[in-house]
Design a protein around this motif. Structure first.
Motif, short mmCIF file in Angstrom:
data_model
loop_
_atom_site.label_atom_id
_atom_site.label_comp_id
_atom_site.label_asym_id
_atom_site.label_seq_id
_atom_site.Cartn_x
_atom_site.Cartn_y
_atom_site.Cartn_z
N SER A 18 1.12 -13.59 -12.09
CA SER A 18 1.67 -12.38 -11.49
C SER A 18 2.57 -12.72 -10.30
CB SER A 18 0.54 -11.43 -11.06
OG SER A 18 -0.31 -12.05 -10.12
N TYR A 21 5.09 -5.66 -5.39
CA TYR A 21 3.77 -6.28 -5.48
C TYR A 21 2.83 -5.59 -4.51
CZ TYR A 21 0.95 -10.47 -6.66
OH TYR A 21 0.01 -11.33 -7.15
N ILE A 80 3.36 -4.58 -9.69
CA ILE A 80 2.29 -5.55 -9.92
C ILE A 80 1.16 -5.23 -8.95
CG2 ILE A 80 1.63 -7.99 -9.93
CD1 ILE A 80 4.61 -8.64 -10.37
#
Length: 613
Positions: free
Chosen positions: A387, A425, A505
């Motif tokens: 990720s 993120y 993410i």
């Protein structure tokens, strides 16, 4: 005191030293030898404060105002400093949440355990080494010299936690306090640690106080459960009673917010937040959030009552069992993969590693617009490395990562601003992901400033995003230390979404949150995913949570995707042995029967009456 009772807490109260406002009050608990009591509740409810008081400890600025904590006939709150030092480890021991910070990084692990035994006067060197081998065997750790001479950083998180358990049980204490000891562990490691706790408590007759927000862990481990809200215990009963016939409205909300592995039940959150010390209402502290509260509730706090038909089910509520049954359902998240023009993010033969050592091998999959793919697996399987590679935060990778048809550079610094803003993120820890010296508005505005947005328009966009994550615009002027964990995570989500990304993410974003805040966070992410058409990669250890948010699941083992399919199919009919083992190791709430689970149960009835104690 009953000889079988190892720990008795009676009318415990701890205050803020300067103001005298109570943090916890009227806490009364008894735990028998070999019994595990789960202490649950929202973050800030006072669980850890109670746990530390069992060790005769209060945090800085907190003072014990009243009550007793009796272990084996001794009130630890009355012990002098020398006696208290001797009691900690021998009479009562403690296992903290983070195994990485609970061990001395400069000492080998055998030295640390031997030091505990020597401090408490356990035999000679030969006897101490024999006990060391005994407790390491009990927690399923190797006892060879090579392993014993390792340093903490040379162990996995699960091994570190087992060393902590070995240290806690080494001197055979009467009571052990476990404060969220499995929060950061994957399900397989967690299963082993929980089994170790259960067997050691039973084997040695240790009374265990298990502080947690994970109801599935409580359901499988604890003999009894005490539920805390705003510094007081509002319900206490055997575990089966709590889940099958919970009486207090707050307990029912907690149970309704717990995800279930095979269910498409929508997680039920709870609006508002618990009052803090100094701002508690005069009556029932839950009245402001309770849908059945009356004037009686707002006037006084209810006394302890015992549920009819049970001699151990206590509740503090004027209207037990009165919360309506919640039957909301969400359609099963089992949509098939959507390809072609709808693909937002694609990975093709991605390898990644550190200093030439590969930890991610040949990973290929796609995420469509509006789709959430959950990435699951044990710690060390490569989930975060993969990720972070997608986000440009890890640079040692090969293969191809494609965003909206364009290949991405390895490092975020080498990507155009548009691409950097298109992949956002959200990090695991809401407490360390925000700059402590920046206001909330400044933190959220940072991506807009990088994008060159008009300064006159930035605050308006920030305020609009705060409202979108269910926080008022007034939060923009606050700082991170003025927010709860759930509020900080909402701010982190707002910061990620303010630039209108295509891909989000989420890396273990709910692991530090209690079930009610977790439910609200998942509800928020699902709504935003639908509204904005986000492609989402949801990295998690929490398999029961997957069904509530993801359409597909990618199972990762030793750096490879070993199974990829719809959430419904993967969680109910896994094809790989590794996936089946993950599911088998995942704690889940058993079907205890009754109507309390899931917040249901309807109104009163003869079997649900209560008698005043």
């Amino acid at each position: 005191m009953n000889e079988a009772i190892a720990l008795a807490i009676c009318d415990l109260r701890l205050d803020v030293a300067q103001s005298g406002d109570d943090i916890v009050d009227e806490i009364s608990i008894e735990i028998r030898r070999g019994e595990v009591l789960g202490l649950v509740g929202e973050s800030g409810s006072g669980k850890t404060t109670v746990g530390l008081a069992v060790l005769g400890h209060a945090r800085k600025g907190v003072a014990v105002a009243a009550g007793t904590v009796t272990i084996e006939g001794a009130n630890v709150l009355e012990l002098d400093a020398k006696s208290l030092r001797h009691a900690r480890g021998r009479l009562v021991s403690y296992v903290p949440q983070d195994p990485g910070t609970s061990l001395n990084p400069a000492l080998r692990i055998d030295t640390q355990v031997l030091e505990v035994l020597k401090t408490h006067g356990f035999g000679n060197d030969q006897a101490r080494r024999a006990r060391l081998a005994e407790v390491f065997s009990e927690v399923n750790l190797p006892t060879d010299t090579a392993f014993l001479r390792r340093y903490p950083h040379q162990l996995s998180g699960g091994q570190q936690q087992r060393v902590g358990l070995a240290m806690a049980f080494a001197a055979r204490p009467a009571v052990i306090v476990l404060d969220e000891p499995t929060t950061g562990l994957d399900v397989s490691t967690q299963a082993h640690v929980l089994e170790t706790i259960r067997s050691l408590a039973s084997m040695h007759g240790v009374a265990a106080l298990y502080v947690t927000h994970d109801l599935a862990v409580v359901a499988t481990l604890a003999d009894r459960v005490a539920v805390m809200y705003a510094g007081r215990i509002v319900e206490q009963a055997e575990t089966a009673e709590i889940f099958a016939r919970s009486a207090h409205p707050y307990t029912r909300y907690l149970v309704a917010a717990a995800p279930e592995m095979g269910s498409d039940r929508e997680l039920v959150g709870l609006g508002g937040r618990a009052p803090s010390p100094g701002s508690r209402p005069e009556g029932c502290t839950f009245a402001l959030r309770c849908e059945v509260a009356t004037d009686e509730c707002r006037a006084s706090f209810p006394a302890v009552q015992t549920v009819a038909g049970s001699d151990s089910h206590d509740v503090r509520c004027f209207h037990p069992f009165a919360v309506p049954e919640r039957t909301e359902r969400r359609a099963s998240a089992g949509s098939s993969h959507v390809g072609g023009e709808d693909v937002a993010l694609g990975l093709l033969a991605v390898d990644a590693g550190y200093s030439g050592t590969r930890v991610v091998h040949d990973v290929s999959f796609e995420i469509a617009r509006g789709e959430c793919v959950a990435l699951v697996g044990e710690s060390g399987s490569g989930k975060s490395t993969l990720s972070r590679s997608i986000g440009g935060l890890h640079h040692e990778w090969t293969g191809e990562i494609v965003l909206d048809g364009a290949s991405l550079a390895k490092s975020a610094r080498d990507r155009p601003v548009r691409q950097r803003l298109s992949i956002q993120y959200v990090f695991q820890n809401p407490y360390s992901s925000l700059h402590p010296r920046r206001s909330i508005a400044d933190s959220i505005a940072r991506p807009l400033a990088i994008a060159g947005a008009d300064k006159s328009d930035i605050r308006r966009q920030v305020d609009r995003m705060l409202e979108r994550v269910s926080l008022s615009a007034a939060y923009g002027d606050r700082y991170p230390d003025q927010l709860s964990g759930g509020e900080r995570q909402r701010v982190a989500i707002a910061r990620a979404l303010v630039s209108e990304p295509q891909v989000l993410i989420c890396d273990e974003v709910t692991s530090a949150l209690d079930v009610l805040v977790q439910a609200a966070t998942i509800e928020l992410l699902v709504d935003l995913q639908r509204e904005l058409g986000l492609a989402m990669l949801f990295v998690t250890h929490n398999l029961p949570l997957v069904r509530s948010i993801a359409q597909r699941v990618a199972v990762m083992s030793e750096g490879r995707i070993v199974e990829l399919g719809s959430a419904a199919d993967t969680l109910t009919n896994p094809q790989e042995d590794y996936t089946r083992q993950l599911l088998s190791d995942t704690p889940r709430i058993p079907d205890f029967g009754g109507g309390g689970g899931g917040g249901g149960g309807g109104g009163g009835g003869d079997d649900r009456s209560v008698d005043s104690r």
